[in-house]
Design a protein around this motif. Structure first.
Motif, mmCIF file in Angstrom:
data_model
loop_
_atom_site.group_PDB
_atom_site.id
_atom_site.type_symbol
_atom_site.label_atom_id
_atom_site.label_comp_id
_atom_site.label_asym_id
_atom_site.label_seq_id
_atom_site.Cartn_x
_atom_site.Cartn_y
_atom_site.Cartn_z
ATOM 1 N N ALA A 135 0.829 -1.205 0.000
ATOM 2 C CA ALA A 135 0.000 0.000 0.000
ATOM 3 C C ALA A 135 0.865 1.258 0.000
ATOM 4 O O ALA A 135 0.529 2.256 -0.655
ATOM 5 C CB ALA A 135 -0.926 -0.006 1.215
ATOM 6 N N PHE A 136 1.980 1.230 0.726
ATOM 7 C CA PHE A 136 2.903 2.375 0.770
ATOM 8 C C PHE A 136 3.452 2.644 -0.631
ATOM 9 O O PHE A 136 3.461 3.787 -1.105
ATOM 10 C CB PHE A 136 4.031 2.071 1.749
ATOM 11 N N HIS A 137 3.912 1.601 -1.285
ATOM 12 C CA HIS A 137 4.436 1.754 -2.644
ATOM 13 C C HIS A 137 3.338 2.238 -3.596
ATOM 14 O O HIS A 137 3.581 3.115 -4.438
ATOM 15 C CB HIS A 137 5.007 0.426 -3.133
ATOM 16 N N ARG A 138 2.144 1.648 -3.448
ATOM 17 C CA ARG A 138 1.045 2.020 -4.334
ATOM 18 C C ARG A 138 0.677 3.497 -4.172
ATOM 19 O O ARG A 138 0.376 4.184 -5.158
ATOM 20 C CB ARG A 138 -0.173 1.138 -4.039
ATOM 21 N N THR A 139 0.737 4.006 -2.946
ATOM 22 C CA THR A 139 0.435 5.417 -2.702
ATOM 23 C C THR A 139 1.401 6.325 -3.444
ATOM 24 O O THR A 139 1.002 7.317 -4.073
ATOM 25 C CB THR A 139 0.498 5.721 -1.192
ATOM 26 N N LEU A 140 2.680 5.999 -3.395
ATOM 27 C CA LEU A 140 3.674 6.813 -4.081
ATOM 28 C C LEU A 140 3.526 6.713 -5.595
ATOM 29 O O LEU A 140 3.731 7.694 -6.316
ATOM 30 C CB LEU A 140 5.081 6.397 -3.651
ATOM 31 N N LEU A 141 3.160 5.539 -6.079
ATOM 32 C CA LEU A 141 2.941 5.380 -7.513
ATOM 33 C C LEU A 141 1.742 6.198 -7.983
ATOM 34 O O LEU A 141 1.788 6.867 -9.017
ATOM 35 C CB LEU A 141 2.737 3.900 -7.850
ATOM 36 N N GLU A 142 0.675 6.164 -7.186
ATOM 37 C CA GLU A 142 -0.525 6.909 -7.544
ATOM 38 C C GLU A 142 -0.288 8.413 -7.492
ATOM 39 O O GLU A 142 -0.793 9.164 -8.334
ATOM 40 C CB GLU A 142 -1.679 6.514 -6.623
ATOM 41 N N THR A 143 0.477 8.861 -6.508
ATOM 42 C CA THR A 143 0.715 10.297 -6.365
ATOM 43 C C THR A 143 1.832 10.798 -7.270
ATOM 44 O O THR A 143 2.123 11.988 -7.289
ATOM 45 C CB THR A 143 1.039 10.654 -4.901
ATOM 46 N N ALA A 150 2.788 3.639 -13.028
ATOM 47 C CA ALA A 150 2.208 2.760 -12.012
ATOM 48 C C ALA A 150 1.864 1.391 -12.593
ATOM 49 O O ALA A 150 2.105 0.351 -11.961
ATOM 50 C CB ALA A 150 0.963 3.416 -11.416
ATOM 51 N N LYS A 151 1.313 1.371 -13.804
ATOM 52 C CA LYS A 151 0.920 0.101 -14.423
ATOM 53 C C LYS A 151 2.132 -0.776 -14.693
ATOM 54 O O LYS A 151 2.117 -1.985 -14.413
ATOM 55 C CB LYS A 151 0.170 0.384 -15.726
ATOM 56 N N GLN A 152 3.206 -0.192 -15.230
ATOM 57 C CA GLN A 152 4.411 -0.955 -15.510
ATOM 58 C C GLN A 152 5.042 -1.494 -14.233
ATOM 59 O O GLN A 152 5.511 -2.632 -14.180
ATOM 60 C CB GLN A 152 5.425 -0.089 -16.273
ATOM 61 N N TYR A 153 5.052 -0.674 -13.201
ATOM 62 C CA TYR A 153 5.633 -1.082 -11.925
ATOM 63 C C TYR A 153 4.871 -2.270 -11.340
ATOM 64 O O TYR A 153 5.475 -3.235 -10.857
ATOM 65 C CB TYR A 153 5.620 0.095 -10.954
ATOM 66 N N GLU A 154 3.555 -2.188 -11.361
ATOM 67 C CA GLU A 154 2.746 -3.259 -10.780
ATOM 68 C C GLU A 154 2.931 -4.563 -11.550
ATOM 69 O O GLU A 154 2.956 -5.641 -10.960
ATOM 70 C CB GLU A 154 1.269 -2.850 -10.764
ATOM 71 N N THR A 155 3.056 -4.476 -12.859
ATOM 72 C CA THR A 155 3.257 -5.679 -13.672
ATOM 73 C C THR A 155 4.554 -6.385 -13.285
ATOM 74 O O THR A 155 4.592 -7.607 -13.108
ATOM 75 C CB THR A 155 3.295 -5.317 -15.164
ATOM 76 N N ILE A 156 5.616 -5.613 -13.129
ATOM 77 C CA ILE A 156 6.911 -6.186 -12.755
ATOM 78 C C ILE A 156 6.877 -6.721 -11.329
ATOM 79 O O ILE A 156 7.404 -7.798 -11.032
ATOM 80 C CB ILE A 156 8.021 -5.138 -12.924
ATOM 81 N N SER A 157 6.230 -5.980 -10.436
ATOM 82 C CA SER A 157 6.179 -6.397 -9.034
ATOM 83 C C SER A 157 5.469 -7.724 -8.865
ATOM 84 O O SER A 157 5.874 -8.563 -8.055
ATOM 85 C CB SER A 157 5.489 -5.325 -8.191
ATOM 86 N N ARG A 158 4.404 -7.954 -9.623
ATOM 87 C CA ARG A 158 3.686 -9.219 -9.512
ATOM 88 C C ARG A 158 4.590 -10.397 -9.863
ATOM 89 O O ARG A 158 4.479 -11.477 -9.285
ATOM 90 C CB ARG A 158 2.448 -9.213 -10.416
ATOM 91 N N SER A 159 5.503 -10.179 -10.790
ATOM 92 C CA SER A 159 6.387 -11.263 -11.204
ATOM 93 C C SER A 159 7.380 -11.656 -10.120
ATOM 94 O O SER A 159 7.903 -12.769 -10.138
ATOM 95 C CB SER A 159 7.157 -10.855 -12.471
ATOM 96 N N ILE A 160 7.678 -10.758 -9.192
ATOM 97 C CA ILE A 160 8.639 -11.091 -8.143
ATOM 98 C C ILE A 160 7.991 -11.204 -6.768
ATOM 99 O O ILE A 160 8.675 -11.400 -5.764
ATOM 100 C CB ILE A 160 9.806 -10.081 -8.095
ATOM 101 N N ASN A 161 6.660 -11.113 -6.710
ATOM 102 C CA ASN A 161 5.969 -11.344 -5.441
ATOM 103 C C ASN A 161 6.154 -12.780 -4.977
ATOM 104 O O ASN A 161 5.925 -13.101 -3.814
ATOM 105 C CB ASN A 161 4.469 -11.052 -5.571
#
Length: 219
Positions: A135-143, A150-161
């Motif tokens: 949520a902390f990361h998502r807040t900074l991405l949204e702001t 934000a979309k590119q970051y989330e795509t990459i993050s899911r791959s390393i979750n």
């Protein structure tokens, strides 16, 4: 009149449950996702399981092999390193942009998240800390003001979750993560764009060593 939130569909619930089993390691990299056994475990029919597996394949958490079935994706050390390099650059950019555009409401939100993260760390509530971390990361991405970033970051993050969550069960890792988040928040709320960018990038780059040291990855 009170607004009522729409009910969450069964496939989405099952998808969330399977994702949680994967990122917490209950279903380990390389494990086969047997539809019958998973349906029995989660108390649903095979239909929602099949839909969830297809969705998780799109997210990069699952691979489906013809004539063999679906398996939890194995992330190699080399792949993880490459993904972290991109993720580091993207998060650094997001932090810098957020600092340049920050508002009082963002300051309040970041302080609230940090307070909750400290509480979760003190209780050793690893699952809650992981969710708050996201949520902390998502807040900074949204702001950051850049939805494509934000979309590119989330795509990459899911791959390393697949192995990030397990690294955040180690007290030393949690302490380091929290301290880095506090520094990033301070830079963002003070409007220091360059410092926020540098701290955001180094947070992800430094996290790679922590995750790699405590995670199950293939060489």
């Amino acid at each position: 009149m009170t607004d009522v939130a729409p009910p969450v569909s069964r496939p989405k619930v099952v998808r969330h449950q399977l994702e949680r089993l994967i990122i917490t390691g209950e279903l380990a990299p390389g494990d086969r996702l047997a539809e019958v056994l998973l349906a029995e475990r989660l108390g649903v029919s095979r239909g929602p399981i099949r839909e969830a597996i297809t969705a998780l394949e799109r997210d990069g958490l699952v691979v489906q092999i013809p004539n063999r079935g679906a398996f939890v994706r194995v992330v190699s050390e080399a792949d993880a390193r490459h993904l972290y390099e991109i993720r580091s650059a993207l998060f650094g950019l997001a932090c810098g942009l957020s600092a340049s555009r920050h508002t009082g409401s963002v300051d309040i939100e970041l302080r609230g998240l940090l307070s909750s993260m400290r509480g979760a760390a003190e209780r050793a509530d690893h699952e809650m800390y992981f969710d708050l971390n996201r949520a902390f990361h998502r807040t900074l991405l949204e702001t950051s003001g850049n939805p494509f970033l934000a979309k590119q970051y989330e795509t990459i993050s899911r791959s390393i979750n697949l192995f990030r969550a397990r690294a955040l069960t180690i007290p030393e890792n949690v302490a380091a993560s929290l301290e880095e988040h506090e520094r990033i928040a301070a830079a963002v709320t003070s409007g220091d764009e360059e410092r926020a960018r540098s701290l955001g990038a180094s947070h992800i780059a430094g996290g790679f060593a922590r995750h790699l040291g405590e995670s199950v990855v293939a060489s």
